[in-house]
Scaffold this motif. Structure first.
Motif, PDB file in Angstrom:
ATOM      1  N   GLU A 104       0.857  -1.178   0.000  1.00 16.14           N
ATOM      2  CA  GLU A 104       0.000   0.000   0.000  1.00 16.14           C
ATOM      3  C   GLU A 104       0.894   1.230   0.000  1.00 16.14           C
ATOM      4  N   ASN A 105       0.440   2.250  -0.729  1.00 14.35           N
ATOM      5  CA  ASN A 105       1.297   3.409  -1.014  1.00 14.35           C
ATOM      6  C   ASN A 105       2.574   2.903  -1.677  1.00 14.35           C
ATOM      7  N   LEU A 106       2.371   2.230  -2.784  1.00 10.39           N
ATOM      8  CA  LEU A 106       3.428   1.526  -3.501  1.00 10.39           C
ATOM      9  C   LEU A 106       4.634   2.410  -3.805  1.00 10.39           C
ATOM     10  N   PHE A 107       4.387   3.671  -4.143  1.00 16.35           N
ATOM     11  CA  PHE A 107       5.461   4.563  -4.567  1.00 16.35           C
ATOM     12  C   PHE A 107       5.991   5.428  -3.414  1.00 16.35           C
ATOM     13  N   ASN A 108       5.639   5.043  -2.171  1.00 14.20           N
ATOM     14  CA  ASN A 108       6.203   5.686  -0.979  1.00 14.20           C
ATOM     15  C   ASN A 108       5.971   7.204  -1.000  1.00 14.20           C
ATOM     16  N   THR A 109       4.726   7.594  -1.250  1.00 12.96           N
ATOM     17  CA  THR A 109       4.370   9.002  -1.378  1.00 12.96           C
ATOM     18  C   THR A 109       4.116   9.617  -0.006  1.00 12.96           C
ATOM     19  N   TYR A 110       4.679  10.801   0.205  1.00 12.58           N
ATOM     20  CA  TYR A 110       4.456  11.546   1.442  1.00 12.58           C
ATOM     21  C   TYR A 110       3.781  12.880   1.124  1.00 12.58           C
ATOM     22  N   PRO A 111       2.942  13.386   2.024  1.00  9.85           N
ATOM     23  CA  PRO A 111       2.317  14.697   1.803  1.00  9.85           C
ATOM     24  C   PRO A 111       3.282  15.837   2.099  1.00  9.85           C
ATOM     25  N   ASP A 112       2.810  17.056   1.906  1.00 15.05           N
ATOM     26  CA  ASP A 112       3.603  18.231   2.269  1.00 15.05           C
ATOM     27  C   ASP A 112       3.892  18.205   3.771  1.00 15.05           C
ATOM     28  N   LYS A 113       5.009  18.800   4.125  1.00 14.96           N
ATOM     29  CA  LYS A 113       5.362  18.855   5.547  1.00 14.96           C
ATOM     30  C   LYS A 113       4.510  19.905   6.272  1.00 14.96           C
ATOM     31  N   ALA A 114       4.298  19.671   7.560  1.00 17.18           N
ATOM     32  CA  ALA A 114       3.502  20.572   8.393  1.00 17.18           C
ATOM     33  C   ALA A 114       4.398  21.682   8.920  1.00 17.18           C
ATOM     34  N   LEU A 115       4.367  22.822   8.259  1.00 21.90           N
ATOM     35  CA  LEU A 115       5.315  23.890   8.564  1.00 21.90           C
ATOM     36  C   LEU A 115       5.131  24.445   9.967  1.00 21.90           C
ATOM     37  N   PHE A 116       3.888  24.622  10.386  1.00 22.33           N
ATOM     38  CA  PHE A 116       3.632  25.297  11.656  1.00 22.33           C
ATOM     39  C   PHE A 116       3.593  24.337  12.837  1.00 22.33           C
ATOM     40  N   GLN A 117       3.847  23.071  12.588  1.00 26.05           N
ATOM     41  CA  GLN A 117       3.875  22.111  13.678  1.00 26.05           C
ATOM     42  C   GLN A 117       5.290  21.572  13.927  1.00 26.05           C
TER      43      GLN A 117
END
Length: 817
Positions: free
Chosen positions: A776-789
């Motif tokens: 699952e998530n075969l291509f190891n995709t990550y979302p944008d980073k949480a800048l304010f956290q």
């Protein structure tokens, strides 16, 4: 779990052990989700459903409201052991937030249908109402919803998701729709084992399950299922900037890197299910079924920085100890990250007697008892006000939800001259008692020690325990009666009207109705529509409980303590609190459904849901010395440390509009068979009135309007050829806006749309043995980073509506006989 529940549950298991069979077609009775299998046939539109209708042999194509059906094969095609996460990957209208390191929500995850509150979706098992979790999610407007993760997924025949308001048919909570889990009653034996791990090398999970179904003489059945899962934690964490600064200033201290972990918690679950029935003569059938789950979890929460001047209310002021000879900085030289844990026992048992056969009059009487007992644990912490007398590990207390239901349902099929088929007249009554209980924790978890006079924080730090003033038991009883009439006016035109009246001893009476119609324009194509009212009754927990939570201001990195008061509290009343009233809804749907002879079918549905008097946390009020004095005088636990207070309230109104599109194709292709389903959901929620329209309440309004993606889509393609099964799935989540809580207000960040792809290959080694490998998530995709956290060590948003741990690969082995 209390002895009374165990006795009832064991008694029903004993009844189950005596079971003898029932014909599958007799299970589609009023409020009894039958066991008609959702087989992967050439025309899925012909799958028989039992949710949202009390008519026999209703199918997805002939239904007056949209119903999605997910087969056992589809459900088992996902990696997760939790049913809520499985459904979130399959149904775009259904979203689940992961909420790592966020107190209770990381263990009891808020799930949303059509973007509405988690407790606006009714959950049923075999057509019987499933009880709520004991946990109240303050971050989701105080929602107290059923926890789908407590239901073993290996015993499921199929799941039906009704995407329409159904309060007039089933009562409270069915504003967004209904999720009906149908247990598998077929004979046979099977076991499976599965191992998975994230690409990053953490989050290893082991799953084991077994199922034994016995076909007894006379056609009966007894099915027993057990399932176990053990998940390691994940960490998608960066070292906190203040921890880096502390390490630089104190090179002699070994500071952990990271000082706390953000990710999935450690979690273990042991789940069981039983389903049985026995005929009594030729006309009656006795049945019983139930589920039980025992879950354990733990994870870090915010790190306490020992730098002088930062958390002196915890560590004390250097050089001026209140407790001579006691220095918490020597015990925790690198600070500490409290470790929160949960221990939950959850069970539900149902027993009933119903008529069987094909007569024009059928009936069903049943009783059910459900309980969720959740205990919270806090380790690696301190009650600073007790100094050296404080333990470091705490039992914080229990939250307990109990529900006892009695149902009587009947259907009469009336032959009327001039009608192509009999009228379907359903009627019945229900009595439901709902009890919420809080049990106090260890005294040290809520005590105000002598150090409080010097400004040292009282109670267990991180999650204060439930004290005697919070403890108690509160109940609510309601009685309901309903009438549901479906009339086939012609061979192509059907209408239906449902009426339901309920009376609650806490707030009074509520009356709801639903009118539906369906017209077949031509063979294989029909239009349908409905208008309904609905309601969500406040629970005893929402009405009476109080709680204390602690957060970290991402700007100042100072801890703040919020006290949630009961809306019945006199101080809360001073700020405008009133006893909660039911949330009320008006739902309009219109749709088109079609099917073709070559295996192509689909539906297009538009809907609008107006909800008034929605539950929410009130605006936060700063605790002044005068307010604090009043709270202390009233005996409110932890009042000395409150930074601010709030309470649940009927706060605002919303309008949700959406479009759901589902297309399926099942057909022979190239020596094999292809089975494909694509779904798209558009959901738009607007606040139309209430306090959230005020400029000073932008935070809550933004959360409700933009906190979940408006656009969601999912597509699954399975190709079976010989002994090989190939599966590919794509999932898309649209943009959404996140909030980062602070003592002085929220900071927002918009995240763009993201797509994930899953794939697997299965091989039938022998007639009994199947092996599957996939990711699952075969291509190891990550979302944008949480800048304010980032200041608290977070890399990806804790409020994400999808998994942020990257790719996950797995191997599954299954044996069936």
């Amino acid at each position: 779990m209390k002895a009374s529940f165990c006795a009832r549950f064991n008694a029903l298991l004993l009844v189950s052990s005596l079971a003898v069979p029932a014909a599958a077609e007799t299970r589609a009775l009023p409020e009894d989700g039958g066991a008609t299998p959702a087989a992967d046939t050439a025309d899925s539109a012909d799958t028989v459903i039992v949710t949202g209708t009390r008519s026999q042999a209703q199918t997805q194509f002939s239904a007056l409201s949209p119903v999605d059906v997910f087969s056992a094969k589809t459900i088992q095609s996902t990696v997760s052991s939790s049913l809520d996460t499985k459904l979130a990957q399959l149904a775009p209208t259904f979203t689940v937030k992961r909420l790592p390191s966020s107190d209770g929500p990381q263990f009891v995850r808020p799930a949303s249908l059509d973007g509405l509150s988690p407790d606006m979706t009714l959950v049923m098992v075999n057509g019987k109402r499933f009880h709520r979790s004991a946990f109240l999610n303050g971050g989701a407007g105080g929602a107290q919803a059923a926890d789908l993760a407590q239901i073993p997924s290996y015993d499921i025949s199929h799941v039906e998701v009704l995407r329409d308001g159904a309060s007039a048919q089933y009562g409270s909570d069915a504003i967004a729709g209904v999720i009906n889990i149908i247990l598998d009653d077929k004979p046979g034996f099977s076991v499976y084992g599965q191992g998975s791990q994230y690409y990053r090398g953490d989050g290893r999970q082991w799953q084991l399950g077994g199922r034994a179904g016995f076909a007894l003489e006379g056609g009966g059945h007894v099915v027993v299922t057990g399932e176990f899962s053990d998940s390691d934690a994940t960490s998608r964490t960066a070292q906190r900037p203040d921890a880096i600064a502390f390490q630089a200033a104190n090179p002699q201290i070994a500071v952990p890197n990271p000082v706390q972990h953000w990710g999935n918690p450690e979690f273990k679950a042991l789940k069981f299910a039983v389903d049985a029935a026995t005929p009594i003569g030729d006309a009656l059938e006795l049945y019983a079924f139930g589920t039980y789950a025992r879950t354990r979890g733990a994870n870090d929460i915010n790190w306490r920085n020992p730098t002088p001047g930062v958390n002196d209310n915890i560590f004390g002021k250097p050089g001026a100890p209140f407790f001579p000879g006691f220095d918490l900085r020597k015990i925790y030289p690198a600070g500490f990250a409290p470790r929160e844990g949960i221990r939950a026992n959850d069970g539900q048992a149902v027993a009933g007697l119903r008529s069987k056969g094909s007569s024009n009059f059928t009936w069903d009487v049943s009783g059910s008892y459900g309980v969720n007992n959740t205990q919270f644990i806090l380790n690696n912490s301190i009650n600073a006000s007790l100094g050296p007398a404080s333990p470091f590990n705490f039992n914080l207390g229990h939250q307990i939800q109990r529900e006892f239901n009695l149902n009587a349902d009947a259907v009469y099929r009336l032959d009327v001259a001039g009608l192509p088929q009999p009228m379907n007249i359903a009627f019945g009554a229900e009595r439901r008692v709902e009890t919420y209980k809080i049990v106090a924790g260890d005294p040290a978890s809520y005590m105000v020690g002598p150090g409080a006079a010097a400004g040292l924080a009282a109670q267990s730090n991180g999650f204060p325990g439930f004290g005697p003033t919070q403890a108690g038991s509160w109940s609510q009883t309601d009685y309901a009666g309903y009438l549901d009439v479906q009339v086939p006016l012609t061979s192509v035109w059907t209408i239906e009207a449902a009426l339901r009246d309920e009376n609650y001893n806490t707030f009074g009476n509520t009356f709801n109705y639903k009118f539906s119609t369906r017209y077949e324009l031509a063979p294989g194509i029909a239009i349908r529509g409905a208008y309904s009212t609905g309601f969500k009754a406040p629970s005893p927990g929402q009405l009476n409980s109080t709680s204390i939570s602690q957060g970290l201001d991402t700007r100042t990195l100072q801890l703040f303590t919020t006290g949630r008061l009961s809306p019945l509290n006199p101080v809360a009343a001073f700020f405008g609190a009133k006893p909660l009233e039911p949330e009320e809804s008006k739902t309009t749907t219109a749709g088109l459904v079609w099917r073709t002879a070559n295996g192509l079918s689909g539906s297009l549905d538009l809907y609008q849901i107006k909800v008034t008097k929605r539950f929410s946390l009130s605006p936060t009020f700063v605790v002044t010395p005068a307010i604090r004095q009043q709270l202390v005088a009233l005996g409110v636990a932890g009042a000395n440390d409150f930074t601010n207070i709030n309470f649940f309230t009927n706060d605002f109104d919303t309008r949700t509009r959406g479009v759901d599109v589902v297309v399926s194709y099942n057909h022979a292709l190239g020596g094999g068979r292809i089975n494909a389903t694509a779904s798209y959901s558009y959901t738009d929620t607007k606040v139309t009135s209430g306090s959230l329209t005020a400029a000073n309440n932008l935070m809550q309004r933004t959360i409700f309007e933009k906190g979940l993606p408006k656009h969601n889509a999912s597509a699954t393609i399975t190709y079976d050829i010989g002994d090989v099964t190939l599966t590919a799935r794509g999932r898309y989540y649209g943009s959404w806006t996140d909030s980062s809580g602070n003592a002085t207000g929220d900071i927002f960040q918009k995240f763009g749309g993201i797509a994930f792809f899953d794939a697997s290959i299965g091989y039938q080694v022998t007639k009994q043995v199947n092996v599957r490998i996939g990711a699952e998530n075969l291509f190891n995709t990550y979302p944008d980073k949480a800048l304010f956290q980032a200041s608290r060590g977070l890399v990806y948003s804790r409020n994400s509506p999808y998994d942020t741990n990257g790719g996950n690969y797995y191997l599954r082995l299954e044996w069936r006989y």
